[in-house]
Design an enzyme around this catalytic site. Sequence first.
Site, PDB file in Angstrom:
ATOM      1  N   SER A  69       0.850  -1.094  -0.038  1.00  0.00           N
ATOM      2  CA  SER A  69       0.044  -0.048  -0.080  1.00  0.00           C
ATOM      3  C   SER A  69       0.797   1.198  -0.075  1.00  0.00           C
ATOM      4  CB  SER A  69      -1.042  -0.132   1.162  1.00  0.00           C
ATOM      5  OG  SER A  69      -1.695  -1.139   1.301  1.00  0.00           O
ATOM      6  N   ARG A  70       2.040   1.089  -0.377  1.00  0.00           N
ATOM      7  CA  ARG A  70       2.957   2.401  -0.578  1.00  0.00           C
ATOM      8  C   ARG A  70       3.415   2.803   0.649  1.00  0.00           C
ATOM      9  NH1 ARG A  70       3.371   0.230  -4.656  1.00  0.00           N
ATOM     10  NH2 ARG A  70       2.855   1.059  -7.070  1.00  0.00           N
TER      11      ARG A  70
END
Length: 212
Positions: free
Chosen positions: A189-190
């Site tokens: 999710s970065r």
Amino acid sequence: MTKISDLRKSYERAELGEDASHANPLQQFDQWLHEAISAEIPEPNAMTLATVGSDLRPSSRVVLIKGYDERGIVWYSNYESRKGRELAGNPYAALQFHWVELERVVRIEGCFEKTSAEESDVYYASRPLDSRIGAWASPQSQVIANRGVLVANAAKYAAQYLMQPPRPPHWGGFRLVPDRWEFWQGRRSRLHDRLRYTQGSDGTWLRERLAP
Ligand SMILES: Cc1cc2nc3c(=O)[nH]c(=O)nc-3n(C[C@H](O)[C@H](O)[C@H](O)COP(=O)(O)O)c2cc1C
């Protein structure tokens, strides 16, 4: 056809926490480099070197790490190349490793110094003969008329020096003395992990987490 704007990947292989990381960035680097070598990823020793010229324009290129210890990170090149000239004028530089398969990046910043002549001589002597001749044959970064110039230079220096070319005076070791390191581990999710190490005036390393 694949749209490049649709290319994306979730990074899920590993994590980098404060507890599991070394307090000394050199040890962290040593561990990650050995993990990259063990993982048999292509050219784990390749790093991007960024320099800044007197016109304040940055430039970057790939070089190979040839040594590292508490004094810094070493590679070899031509002192009269673009990188050599830029570093002579402005010794600040940055290095970056990107170990794609491990979803890892290491960024290193600091100041350049030349290795000693003795250190350069030892490494030069360890290179294959054609590489040693190549260091004489290539006026690195200069415009040449055609490829024949290189071939003719190589033949000339091979005939001149036979099996024992001396190290060219314009060729030798570069050492980046780091005062800042960053270790980046891709996460889902970065929400990646980034640990930055900065060196205080007493030589100790401050480790901080950066937002991804
Ligand atoms: C994987 C790889 C490794 C390289 N290693 C070196 C190196 O160790 N030393 C070097 O001078 N050039 C190396 N090169 C060539 C440089 O990327 C660059 O073309 C050259 O040094 C000239 O750069 P400059 O004109 O900015 O000085 C390498 C290139 C690649 C693709």
